[in-house]
Design a protein around this motif. Sequence first.
Motif, short mmCIF file in Angstrom:
data_model
loop_
_atom_site.label_atom_id
_atom_site.label_comp_id
_atom_site.label_asym_id
_atom_site.label_seq_id
_atom_site.Cartn_x
_atom_site.Cartn_y
_atom_site.Cartn_z
N UNK A 1 41.06 1.83 -11.43
CA UNK A 1 40.05 0.87 -11.88
C UNK A 1 39.03 0.59 -10.78
N UNK A 2 39.51 0.40 -9.55
CA UNK A 2 38.60 0.15 -8.43
C UNK A 2 37.71 1.36 -8.16
N UNK A 3 38.31 2.55 -8.25
CA UNK A 3 37.52 3.77 -8.03
C UNK A 3 36.42 3.89 -9.08
N UNK B 1 33.71 1.34 -8.12
CA UNK B 1 32.94 1.76 -6.94
C UNK B 1 32.00 2.92 -7.27
N UNK B 2 32.35 3.74 -8.26
CA UNK B 2 31.51 4.90 -8.59
C UNK B 2 30.19 4.48 -9.24
N UNK B 3 30.17 3.30 -9.86
CA UNK B 3 28.96 2.84 -10.53
C UNK B 3 28.65 3.56 -11.83
N UNK B 4 29.59 4.33 -12.34
CA UNK B 4 29.37 5.09 -13.57
C UNK B 4 30.02 4.39 -14.75
N UNK B 5 29.52 4.69 -15.93
CA UNK B 5 30.13 4.15 -17.14
C UNK B 5 31.40 4.93 -17.46
N UNK B 6 32.26 4.33 -18.27
CA UNK B 6 33.48 5.02 -18.67
C UNK B 6 33.16 6.29 -19.46
N UNK B 7 32.10 6.25 -20.24
CA UNK B 7 31.73 7.43 -21.02
C UNK B 7 31.27 8.57 -20.11
#
Length: 360
Positions: free
Chosen positions: A190-192, A195-201
Amino acid sequence: MPDSRSAGQIECQNCRVRFMRKNSTGRPPKYCSSQCRSAAFRTRNTEAAEADYSREAERIGQAVATRARMVAQSSSLPMPTWPLEPLRHSVALKRELDDFIAVSVREALDRGARWEDISAVTSMPVSQLQVRYSPVQVSKAVDARRGRRPRQHVAPPARVAVKPAATEDVPGGRKPEGWEARHMLARALSNLHRFSGQSARAIALRAELSPSYVYRLTAGERHPSWKAVRNFVLACDGEPNDLVDLWNAADGQEQLLPDGAGFDDVLARFQGAVRGLHLAEARPNPDAFVHALPDVAKHEISIMKSLLSTSPARRSGTLSWTATKALTVALHGDSDRIRQHWNALRAAAPRSRLLTQAFG
């Protein structure tokens, strides 16, 4: 003062002579003449023709087989997890097939086939084949595939002990065996993701997972396979080695490298285990975090800060167990698991380093 005419000149990409463009509109020309354009084209074709496509054909063939299985699996489900999943796999399969046909054409030509023979098989005119599957065009397709490949990852070694974990709650309201380890893995994922700033999709597309599966991973509702975790981490631009120990703990595995492993391998596993705990705690600032630890010698502070960084912390073999345990406890990790990695690191560390610590 520079010549005002030189400011508008263009350097020919073939002969490197500077020239003035004739038309002020449209795309700037790359070559000073049609002769230079033809010469550059011949050079590219010569370089591309020297490529060996046999290895690429093997790789693409494996990708085609994998995609075909995904299409078959998604189409067999009464209700796909994600409505667009069958379509996404089908589009990806078509792209793999197009690339496979391209390298197969070049391979056939290298083995003596004629354009007329290929035309008979593909039902395409020779002129169209020669344009679509020229050495330059096929080389571009191969280069594009290489750019899409994920970077190399560190895979977990063979398991050496198995402790089956319970999957359901036990009477009395207690958490099931292994629940804390699975929860810590989910927190790290979840933290990764955050931190990535990307959406789940977006992550789901890159990791070849469904968005709903990504949500379940980060919520701790599913215990994933290592392949799913690895793909998820790579999609988040993370380091898979940092999640190896967390995944094995969640899977009920004792994870150690085989006897005789080199110092660098043991160090990478030890550092990855500690960095995984750090990630599960949302990566608190290493400087402030380490300085607040009790029973840590001054010279060990810099070692622990480098241990939490991305570069290999080569001096970690001189860390005392007291300092290592303080760091593990502060990160809410399993001291017994980290002790195994610490023992392996001490055993693999060059003797000169340990003697320097003992007598220096």
